[in-house]
Design a protein around this motif. Structure first.
Motif, PDB file in Angstrom:
ATOM      1  N   LYS A   5      37.387  46.075  37.635  1.00  0.00           N
ATOM      2  CA  LYS A   5      38.183  45.837  38.287  1.00  0.00           C
ATOM      3  C   LYS A   5      38.112  47.563  39.010  1.00  0.00           C
ATOM      4  O   LYS A   5      37.703  48.152  38.113  1.00  0.00           O
ATOM      5  CB  LYS A   5      38.947  45.400  36.967  1.00  0.00           C
ATOM      6  N   MET A   6      39.548  47.754  39.226  1.00  0.00           N
ATOM      7  CA  MET A   6      40.068  49.089  39.154  1.00  0.00           C
ATOM      8  C   MET A   6      40.612  49.692  38.527  1.00  0.00           C
ATOM      9  O   MET A   6      42.104  48.962  38.329  1.00  0.00           O
ATOM     10  CB  MET A   6      40.662  49.133  40.681  1.00  0.00           C
ATOM     11  N   THR A   7      41.118  51.003  38.096  1.00  0.00           N
ATOM     12  CA  THR A   7      42.349  51.339  37.010  1.00  0.00           C
ATOM     13  C   THR A   7      42.813  51.952  38.234  1.00  0.00           C
ATOM     14  O   THR A   7      43.491  51.579  39.101  1.00  0.00           O
ATOM     15  CB  THR A   7      41.340  52.592  36.630  1.00  0.00           C
ATOM     16  N   GLN A   8      44.630  52.116  37.494  1.00  0.00           N
ATOM     17  CA  GLN A   8      45.553  52.262  37.436  1.00  0.00           C
ATOM     18  C   GLN A   8      44.950  53.489  38.959  1.00  0.00           C
ATOM     19  O   GLN A   8      45.973  53.842  39.739  1.00  0.00           O
ATOM     20  CB  GLN A   8      46.730  52.139  36.750  1.00  0.00           C
ATOM     21  N   ARG A   9      44.794  54.637  37.557  1.00  0.00           N
ATOM     22  CA  ARG A   9      44.756  55.983  38.458  1.00  0.00           C
ATOM     23  C   ARG A   9      43.720  56.333  39.902  1.00  0.00           C
ATOM     24  O   ARG A   9      43.990  56.035  40.904  1.00  0.00           O
ATOM     25  CB  ARG A   9      43.758  56.783  37.264  1.00  0.00           C
ATOM     26  N   GLU A  10      42.833  54.894  39.524  1.00  0.00           N
ATOM     27  CA  GLU A  10      42.078  55.126  41.565  1.00  0.00           C
ATOM     28  C   GLU A  10      42.668  53.507  42.352  1.00  0.00           C
ATOM     29  O   GLU A  10      43.058  53.987  43.248  1.00  0.00           O
ATOM     30  CB  GLU A  10      40.450  53.757  40.725  1.00  0.00           C
ATOM     31  N   ALA A  11      43.063  52.886  41.364  1.00  0.00           N
ATOM     32  CA  ALA A  11      44.420  51.873  42.938  1.00  0.00           C
ATOM     33  C   ALA A  11      45.674  52.819  43.413  1.00  0.00           C
ATOM     34  O   ALA A  11      45.713  53.112  44.211  1.00  0.00           O
ATOM     35  CB  ALA A  11      45.376  51.168  41.832  1.00  0.00           C
ATOM     36  N   GLN A  12      45.655  54.275  42.485  1.00  0.00           N
ATOM     37  CA  GLN A  12      47.096  55.113  42.506  1.00  0.00           C
ATOM     38  C   GLN A  12      46.307  55.660  43.958  1.00  0.00           C
ATOM     39  O   GLN A  12      46.840  56.118  45.045  1.00  0.00           O
ATOM     40  CB  GLN A  12      47.199  55.857  41.431  1.00  0.00           C
ATOM     41  N   GLU A  13      45.172  56.677  43.409  1.00  0.00           N
ATOM     42  CA  GLU A  13      44.526  57.110  44.630  1.00  0.00           C
ATOM     43  C   GLU A  13      44.063  56.474  45.606  1.00  0.00           C
ATOM     44  O   GLU A  13      44.285  56.912  46.930  1.00  0.00           O
ATOM     45  CB  GLU A  13      42.823  58.106  44.390  1.00  0.00           C
ATOM     46  N   ALA A  14      43.638  55.507  45.927  1.00  0.00           N
ATOM     47  CA  ALA A  14      43.257  54.511  47.500  1.00  0.00           C
ATOM     48  C   ALA A  14      44.708  54.794  47.819  1.00  0.00           C
ATOM     49  O   ALA A  14      44.809  54.847  49.270  1.00  0.00           O
ATOM     50  CB  ALA A  14      42.706  53.410  46.807  1.00  0.00           C
ATOM     51  N   LEU A  15      45.839  54.699  47.497  1.00  0.00           N
ATOM     52  CA  LEU A  15      46.714  54.157  47.600  1.00  0.00           C
ATOM     53  C   LEU A  15      48.030  55.308  48.588  1.00  0.00           C
ATOM     54  O   LEU A  15      48.238  55.077  49.375  1.00  0.00           O
ATOM     55  CB  LEU A  15      48.619  53.926  47.305  1.00  0.00           C
ATOM     56  N   GLU A  16      47.072  56.467  48.170  1.00  0.00           N
ATOM     57  CA  GLU A  16      47.825  57.763  48.104  1.00  0.00           C
ATOM     58  C   GLU A  16      46.621  58.112  49.182  1.00  0.00           C
ATOM     59  O   GLU A  16      47.685  58.682  50.136  1.00  0.00           O
ATOM     60  CB  GLU A  16      47.762  59.053  47.461  1.00  0.00           C
TER      61      GLU A  16
END
Length: 116
Positions: free
Chosen positions: A12-23
């Motif tokens: 699972k992606m962490t919230q930080r990884e998801a935010q970085e991917a989105l950015e």
């Protein structure tokens, strides 16, 4: 319960990884939009140049045509001033031919309703 082992096997992606991917995706979209804007600006400049060239050529042709019409009008005016009898005779002859043609067409129409 069969779904539980599959879920634990997928990291699972962490919230930080998801935010970085989105950015990263947002940054990529901004670059693409920037490219599109540059392309549109270049095409708009080309269209403006083409329209300006078209307008210039149309204005030049219109100017030449107007000059030619002025020259021809002056020529006709000179001929009329030099030969007023010929011109008036031509108008009278044209009127006579028109009147004869009108009378001929009116006489051949048998079905016409008289308005008087």
């Amino acid at each position: 319960m069969a779904d539980e082992p599959n879920e634990s096997a997928t990291p699972k992606m962490t919230q930080r990884e998801a935010q970085e991917a989105l950015e990263k995706q947002v940054a990529q979209l901004r670059r693409e939009i920037s490219k599109i804007n540059r392309t549109l600006a270049e095409r708009a400049e080309e269209a403006i140049e083409d329209a300006g060239d078209w307008y210039d050529s149309a204005a030049e042709r219109a100017s030449r045509t107007a000059q030619a019409l002025r020259n021809r009008a002056q020529t006709v005016s000179g001929v009329v001033q030099e030969n007023p009898g010929t011109v008036s005779s031509a108008f009278i002859l044209g009127a006579a031919v028109g009147a004869l043609l009108g009378l001929t067409l009116a006489a051949t129409d048998q079905r016409r309703d008289r308005w008087f």
